[in-house]
Design a protein around this motif. Structure first.
Motif, PDB file in Angstrom:
ATOM      1  N   ARG A  38       0.834  -1.194   0.000  1.00  0.00           N
ATOM      2  CA  ARG A  38       0.000   0.000   0.000  1.00  0.00           C
ATOM      3  C   ARG A  38       0.870   1.245   0.000  1.00  0.00           C
ATOM      4  N   GLN A  39       0.274   2.320  -0.486  1.00  0.00           N
ATOM      5  CA  GLN A  39       0.968   3.603  -0.506  1.00  0.00           C
ATOM      6  C   GLN A  39       0.001   4.701  -0.138  1.00  0.00           C
ATOM      7  N   ALA A  40       0.301   5.381   0.947  1.00  0.00           N
ATOM      8  CA  ALA A  40      -0.499   6.515   1.391  1.00  0.00           C
ATOM      9  C   ALA A  40       0.072   7.794   0.777  1.00  0.00           C
ATOM     10  N   PRO A  41      -0.735   8.839   0.673  1.00  0.00           N
ATOM     11  CA  PRO A  41      -0.247  10.091   0.091  1.00  0.00           C
ATOM     12  C   PRO A  41       0.979  10.609   0.833  1.00  0.00           C
ATOM     13  N   GLY A  42       2.007  10.938   0.072  1.00  0.00           N
ATOM     14  CA  GLY A  42       3.211  11.491   0.660  1.00  0.00           C
ATOM     15  C   GLY A  42       4.100  10.483   1.349  1.00  0.00           C
TER      16      GLY A  42
END
Length: 125
Positions: A38-42
């Motif tokens: 997963r990749q969260a904003p920033g």
């Protein structure tokens, strides 16, 4: 060549559940170790969970252990991620990945050969 398509993302309240699914093309699905990242904003992409080729071994990030469950169905060419007790910090784009990955490298994204387009998961507080 493997194509991966994720589904099941959405908006859920904290404490709720979602089930992500990843459908794979190709006849060699059972040869691949599968992972969810997963990749969260920033933020950088991070490992969430992985499952061995046969499904006999599973691996989890400490942040999701006990809340998320990864499973696969080699007859259907699918890998799922059941997410329970969701928290706002679980908000991210979730990616399915496949690859010929050694058991020591299950959490290293760069070791995976194929990636899906991602599905957004948003957990509101």
């Amino acid at each position: 060549q493997v194509q991966l398509v994720e589904s099941g993302g959405g908006l859920v309240q904290a404490g709720g559940s979602l089930r992500l699914s990843c459908a794979a093309s190709g006849r060699t699905f059972s040869s691949y170790r599968m992972g969810w990242f997963r990749q969260a904003p920033g933020k950088e992409r991070e490992f969430v969970a992985a499952i061995s080729e046969s499904g006999g071994s599973t691996y989890y990030a400490d942040s999701v252990k006990g809340r998320f469950t990864i499973s696969r169905d080699n007859a259907k060419n699918t890998v799922d991620l059941q997410m329970n007790s969701l928290k706002p910090e679980d908000t991210a784009v979730y990616y399915c990945a496949a690859g010929f990955v050694g058991y020591r490298d299950y959490n290293r994204g760069y070791k995976y050969n194929y990636w899906g387009q991602g599905t957004q998961v948003t957990v509101s507080s």
